[in-house]
Design a protein around this motif. Sequence first.
Motif, short mmCIF file in Angstrom:
data_model
loop_
_atom_site.label_atom_id
_atom_site.label_comp_id
_atom_site.label_asym_id
_atom_site.label_seq_id
_atom_site.Cartn_x
_atom_site.Cartn_y
_atom_site.Cartn_z
N ILE A 51 0.84 -1.20 0.00
CA ILE A 51 0.00 0.00 0.00
C ILE A 51 0.88 1.25 0.00
CG2 ILE A 51 -1.69 1.33 1.32
CD1 ILE A 51 -2.68 -1.44 2.40
N ARG A 52 1.89 1.24 0.84
CA ARG A 52 2.81 2.37 0.90
C ARG A 52 3.50 2.60 -0.45
NH1 ARG A 52 5.78 0.52 4.73
NH2 ARG A 52 4.61 1.42 6.46
N GLU A 53 3.88 1.50 -1.10
CA GLU A 53 4.54 1.61 -2.41
C GLU A 53 3.59 2.20 -3.44
OE1 GLU A 53 6.49 -1.39 -5.78
OE2 GLU A 53 5.96 -2.15 -3.79
N TRP A 54 2.33 1.76 -3.43
CA TRP A 54 1.35 2.30 -4.38
C TRP A 54 1.11 3.79 -4.13
CZ3 TRP A 54 -3.41 4.70 -4.42
CH2 TRP A 54 -4.13 4.69 -5.63
N LEU A 55 1.01 4.18 -2.89
CA LEU A 55 0.79 5.59 -2.58
C LEU A 55 1.96 6.44 -3.09
CD1 LEU A 55 -0.69 5.38 1.03
CD2 LEU A 55 -1.89 6.09 -1.05
N ALA A 56 3.16 5.89 -3.04
CA ALA A 56 4.33 6.65 -3.49
C ALA A 56 4.45 6.68 -5.00
CB ALA A 56 5.60 6.04 -2.88
N HIS A 57 4.08 5.59 -5.67
CA HIS A 57 4.39 5.49 -7.11
C HIS A 57 3.21 5.07 -7.98
CE1 HIS A 57 8.54 5.83 -5.82
NE2 HIS A 57 8.41 4.75 -5.06
N GLY A 58 2.07 4.79 -7.38
CA GLY A 58 0.96 4.22 -8.14
C GLY A 58 0.31 5.21 -9.08
N PRO A 59 -0.46 4.67 -10.04
CA PRO A 59 -1.15 5.52 -11.00
C PRO A 59 -2.40 6.14 -10.40
CG PRO A 59 -1.77 3.24 -11.33
CD PRO A 59 -0.73 3.25 -10.24
N ASN A 60 -3.08 6.95 -11.19
CA ASN A 60 -4.40 7.41 -10.78
C ASN A 60 -5.34 6.21 -10.74
OD1 ASN A 60 -3.42 10.06 -10.82
ND2 ASN A 60 -3.94 10.30 -12.99
N GLY A 61 -6.47 6.36 -10.06
CA GLY A 61 -7.43 5.27 -10.01
C GLY A 61 -7.60 4.69 -8.62
N LEU A 62 -7.89 3.39 -8.56
CA LEU A 62 -8.28 2.74 -7.32
C LEU A 62 -7.24 1.73 -6.86
CD1 LEU A 62 -10.45 2.01 -5.13
CD2 LEU A 62 -11.30 0.29 -6.76
N LEU A 63 -6.97 1.74 -5.57
CA LEU A 63 -6.29 0.64 -4.89
C LEU A 63 -7.30 0.00 -3.95
CD1 LEU A 63 -3.62 -0.89 -4.23
CD2 LEU A 63 -3.39 0.64 -2.28
N PHE A 64 -7.55 -1.29 -4.14
CA PHE A 64 -8.50 -2.04 -3.30
C PHE A 64 -7.65 -3.06 -2.54
CE2 PHE A 64 -13.18 -3.66 -3.68
CZ PHE A 64 -13.27 -3.75 -2.31
N ALA A 65 -7.53 -2.88 -1.22
CA ALA A 65 -6.59 -3.68 -0.43
C ALA A 65 -7.30 -4.40 0.69
CB ALA A 65 -5.49 -2.78 0.14
N ASN A 66 -6.78 -5.58 1.02
CA ASN A 66 -7.27 -6.36 2.14
C ASN A 66 -6.10 -6.77 3.01
OD1 ASN A 66 -7.67 -9.21 3.39
ND2 ASN A 66 -9.77 -8.51 3.07
N LEU A 67 -6.20 -6.48 4.31
CA LEU A 67 -5.22 -6.95 5.29
C LEU A 67 -5.88 -8.09 6.07
CD1 LEU A 67 -3.70 -3.58 6.59
CD2 LEU A 67 -2.88 -5.08 4.75
N VAL A 68 -5.39 -9.31 5.84
CA VAL A 68 -6.14 -10.51 6.22
C VAL A 68 -5.80 -11.03 7.61
CG1 VAL A 68 -4.50 -12.19 5.29
CG2 VAL A 68 -6.96 -12.71 5.26
N ASP A 69 -4.69 -10.61 8.21
CA ASP A 69 -4.23 -11.26 9.43
C ASP A 69 -5.22 -11.15 10.59
OD1 ASP A 69 -1.94 -12.08 8.21
OD2 ASP A 69 -0.60 -10.68 9.22
#
Length: 388
Positions: free
Chosen positions: A262-280
Amino acid sequence: MARRAVILVLDGVGIGAAHDVAAYGDEGSDTLGNLARAVGGLRLPNLGAAGLGNIAPLEGLPPSPAPHGAWGLMEPRSAGKDSTTGHWEIAGVHLAQPFPTYPQGFPPEVLEEFARRTGRGVIGNVVGSGTKVLEDFGAEHQATGKWIVYTSADSVFQVAAHEETIPLAELYAACETARAMLVAPHNPSRVIARPFVGTPGAWQRTKNRADYSIAPPEDTLLDALMAAGIPRTGVGKVDDLFARRGLEGGHTSGNAEGIAKIREWLAHGPNGLLFANLVDFDQAYGHRNDVPGFHQALRDFDAALPDLIAALREDDLLFITADHGNDPTTPSTDHSRENVPLLALGRRVRPQALGARSTFSDLGATVAEWLGVSFRGRGTSFCTSLVG
């Protein structure tokens, strides 16, 4: 439109009984509330500053007088309390009937057909944890070459095989076969390949798990964004839950790796959506009734939150929510029918109470409006009031 949104699902982190909890036999479940009492107060200062303690009474987390985010809760409307149902509802799809579960194991005709199509017999057909199933059937599996089939309280058809007894490619092909044959009324939400290694008394499940989910019956937020050419990235198991439709996956081994992605996407990701699940929260602690582990996982996420917030761009929105409950303090190790928290963070977010939303789909509708598509699914957007 140079905008981004993050839907971050803390798997199993519910915040109190849903309106229809009695129909699911989950009276008394309150994942965050009961956890707070069990540990003598939650120690989550950053989530508290974002407004988590403003959503519901939580021991150790008093309401913030000036949260820097918007806060509320979302009530489930789909039938069921599994991850697939919760994520689909966020993305705009409601289910009238829950996915089937098999507390007595699968019917003989289902297993006979699976054996016929795959050319191997079946052992197991029990409800239980993966580790216990391997203890009970691992040696017999290696001696016979038969599949170990089992389920849980969730709607899952799980197939375990030792990687040195049955090649991974054959296990995956068998699970694809199962997915194709499992149709209504026997249509569990996921078929899961569960490879393992080791010897009797020292079995180990590997990271080569693969999930084969049923496809959503209607268009979702992801389909709408795909049609509009807006990038969609997944972290964790989300792509599996949507049968890999409309989402580029990013499987992770646990929360730490997920947070890093998630941190990597926030730093370098494109426009649009990040849909993330933290499963632990769900997989490692809720299903094992591990109260200290659950709290520590929340504390670890809380410690990571300031970096995630700091990485948000001017036109980024970060939504933190859940898909169902999984109260580690109750005798049950199953998911629980609960409301889920809703936190909205970003430089343009107006701190405010978002109230009790009548469906998880309001979140998907809000993200759709923020990203400039007309899709609303079964939800109502609160985007206009949320951002300035």
